[in-house]
Design a protein around this motif. Sequence first.
Motif, short mmCIF file in Angstrom:
data_model
loop_
_atom_site.label_atom_id
_atom_site.label_comp_id
_atom_site.label_asym_id
_atom_site.label_seq_id
_atom_site.Cartn_x
_atom_site.Cartn_y
_atom_site.Cartn_z
N LEU A 57 74.78 63.14 7.85
CA LEU A 57 74.70 63.52 6.44
C LEU A 57 73.27 63.50 5.95
O LEU A 57 72.83 64.40 5.23
CB LEU A 57 75.58 62.58 5.61
N GLU A 58 72.54 62.46 6.32
CA GLU A 58 71.14 62.38 5.93
C GLU A 58 70.31 63.47 6.59
O GLU A 58 69.46 64.10 5.95
CB GLU A 58 70.57 61.01 6.29
N GLN A 59 70.55 63.70 7.86
CA GLN A 59 69.79 64.71 8.60
C GLN A 59 69.91 66.09 7.96
O GLN A 59 68.94 66.83 7.87
CB GLN A 59 70.28 64.77 10.04
N ASN B 235 75.12 65.30 0.42
CA ASN B 235 75.54 64.17 -0.42
C ASN B 235 77.04 64.02 -0.28
O ASN B 235 77.81 64.80 -0.83
CB ASN B 235 75.14 64.43 -1.87
N TRP B 236 77.49 63.01 0.44
CA TRP B 236 78.92 62.83 0.71
C TRP B 236 79.71 62.57 -0.55
O TRP B 236 80.90 62.83 -0.62
CB TRP B 236 79.16 61.75 1.76
N LYS B 237 79.08 62.05 -1.60
CA LYS B 237 79.79 61.79 -2.85
C LYS B 237 80.14 63.08 -3.58
O LYS B 237 81.10 63.12 -4.33
CB LYS B 237 78.95 60.89 -3.76
N ASN C 33 73.94 75.69 15.21
CA ASN C 33 72.53 76.04 15.44
C ASN C 33 71.60 75.22 14.56
O ASN C 33 70.68 75.75 13.94
CB ASN C 33 72.30 77.53 15.24
N ASP C 34 71.89 73.93 14.45
CA ASP C 34 71.07 72.98 13.70
C ASP C 34 70.99 73.30 12.20
O ASP C 34 70.00 73.00 11.55
CB ASP C 34 69.67 72.89 14.31
N LYS C 35 72.04 73.92 11.68
CA LYS C 35 72.11 74.21 10.25
C LYS C 35 73.50 73.84 9.76
O LYS C 35 74.49 74.06 10.46
CB LYS C 35 71.84 75.70 9.99
N ALA C 36 73.59 73.26 8.56
CA ALA C 36 74.87 72.84 7.99
C ALA C 36 75.36 73.90 7.01
O ALA C 36 74.60 74.42 6.19
CB ALA C 36 74.72 71.51 7.27
N TYR C 37 76.67 74.20 7.09
CA TYR C 37 77.32 75.14 6.20
C TYR C 37 78.49 74.44 5.53
O TYR C 37 79.17 73.63 6.14
CB TYR C 37 77.86 76.35 6.98
N PHE D 225 85.65 65.99 17.05
CA PHE D 225 85.44 65.26 15.81
C PHE D 225 84.39 64.18 15.97
O PHE D 225 84.24 63.62 17.05
CB PHE D 225 86.75 64.60 15.33
N LEU D 226 83.69 63.89 14.89
CA LEU D 226 82.73 62.79 14.89
C LEU D 226 83.49 61.49 14.68
O LEU D 226 84.47 61.43 13.95
CB LEU D 226 81.72 62.95 13.76
N GLU D 227 83.04 60.42 15.28
CA GLU D 227 83.67 59.12 15.10
C GLU D 227 82.73 58.17 14.41
O GLU D 227 81.59 58.29 14.40
CB GLU D 227 84.09 58.55 16.44
#
Length: 89
Positions: free
Chosen positions: A2-4, A8-10, A20-24, A87-89
């Motif tokens: 999330l930081e990377q 903002n998870w909230k 490809n190293d990008k968040a959508y 999935f991430l753990e």
Amino acid sequence: MLEQYQINWKNTDSFVLIENDKAYQKSAAGLRLYNKLPWYWKWTQIFWIVPKFIRDGIYNFIAKNRYRWFGKKEECMIPTPGVRGKFLE
């Protein structure tokens, strides 16, 4: 992660796709996923021409009403080992 990706998870009420190293998020994440589905889903890529604020507005409307339209299960699916690895753990 999330930081990377400065998420903002909230304030995030959508799934997040990292590719490809990008968040959508929201409609962009959905359209990226639809592009990976079989050829008969490729028509959905036309929605990239719709402005993001409209796409995300439609995404939010569907997300808000999905349980009313499609129902909600009482239990979650237990993923198989092959699916669990995605999935991430």
